[in-house]
Design a protein around this motif. Sequence first.
Motif, PDB file in Angstrom:
ATOM      1  N   MET A 137     -35.928 -34.996   7.894  1.00 57.18           N
ATOM      2  CA  MET A 137     -36.116 -36.409   7.737  1.00 57.18           C
ATOM      3  C   MET A 137     -35.113 -37.184   8.597  1.00 57.18           C
ATOM      4  O   MET A 137     -35.489 -38.133   9.276  1.00 57.18           O
ATOM      5  CB  MET A 137     -35.950 -36.793   6.273  1.00 57.18           C
ATOM      6  N   TRP A 138     -33.860 -36.772   8.577  1.00 54.53           N
ATOM      7  CA  TRP A 138     -32.837 -37.519   9.308  1.00 54.53           C
ATOM      8  C   TRP A 138     -33.034 -37.448  10.816  1.00 54.53           C
ATOM      9  O   TRP A 138     -32.681 -38.388  11.537  1.00 54.53           O
ATOM     10  CB  TRP A 138     -31.444 -37.057   8.909  1.00 54.53           C
ATOM     11  N   THR A 139     -33.608 -36.363  11.288  1.00 52.41           N
ATOM     12  CA  THR A 139     -33.901 -36.266  12.714  1.00 52.41           C
ATOM     13  C   THR A 139     -34.941 -37.305  13.111  1.00 52.41           C
ATOM     14  O   THR A 139     -34.827 -37.947  14.159  1.00 52.41           O
ATOM     15  CB  THR A 139     -34.407 -34.853  13.056  1.00 52.41           C
ATOM     16  N   GLY A 140     -35.952 -37.492  12.273  1.00 57.75           N
ATOM     17  CA  GLY A 140     -36.964 -38.510  12.534  1.00 57.75           C
ATOM     18  C   GLY A 140     -36.390 -39.907  12.522  1.00 57.75           C
ATOM     19  O   GLY A 140     -36.723 -40.744  13.373  1.00 57.75           O
ATOM     20  N   VAL A 141     -35.511 -40.181  11.566  1.00 61.27           N
ATOM     21  CA  VAL A 141     -34.862 -41.501  11.488  1.00 61.27           C
ATOM     22  C   VAL A 141     -34.025 -41.745  12.742  1.00 61.27           C
ATOM     23  O   VAL A 141     -34.058 -42.837  13.323  1.00 61.27           O
ATOM     24  CB  VAL A 141     -33.998 -41.608  10.214  1.00 61.27           C
ATOM     25  N   GLY A 142     -33.309 -40.730  13.181  1.00 62.46           N
ATOM     26  CA  GLY A 142     -32.492 -40.867  14.391  1.00 62.46           C
ATOM     27  C   GLY A 142     -33.343 -41.077  15.630  1.00 62.46           C
ATOM     28  O   GLY A 142     -33.001 -41.894  16.501  1.00 62.46           O
ATOM     29  N   ALA A 143     -34.442 -40.367  15.726  1.00 62.92           N
ATOM     30  CA  ALA A 143     -35.329 -40.521  16.883  1.00 62.92           C
ATOM     31  C   ALA A 143     -35.950 -41.909  16.922  1.00 62.92           C
ATOM     32  O   ALA A 143     -36.018 -42.544  17.981  1.00 62.92           O
ATOM     33  CB  ALA A 143     -36.410 -39.453  16.847  1.00 62.92           C
ATOM     34  N   VAL A 144     -36.394 -42.389  15.771  1.00 62.24           N
ATOM     35  CA  VAL A 144     -36.980 -43.731  15.706  1.00 62.24           C
ATOM     36  C   VAL A 144     -35.922 -44.780  16.028  1.00 62.24           C
ATOM     37  O   VAL A 144     -36.168 -45.711  16.804  1.00 62.24           O
ATOM     38  CB  VAL A 144     -37.616 -43.990  14.319  1.00 62.24           C
TER      39      VAL A 144
END
Length: 48
Positions: A1-8
């Motif tokens: 989840m945190w990887t997605g938040v960082g990418a966005v």
Amino acid sequence: MWTGVGAVGTAVCGMLWLGDPAAFVRIASILMIVGGIVGLNLAGSNAH
């Protein structure tokens, strides 16, 4: 989840402050990532 938040977050910051193009495909992809994060959180809350 945190990887997605960082990418966005990185993509949005690039579009807002660094002049990256805000193409339709890019915004649609960001929305799909956000939708996936929301879906994972909803599915995780039912597993408990």
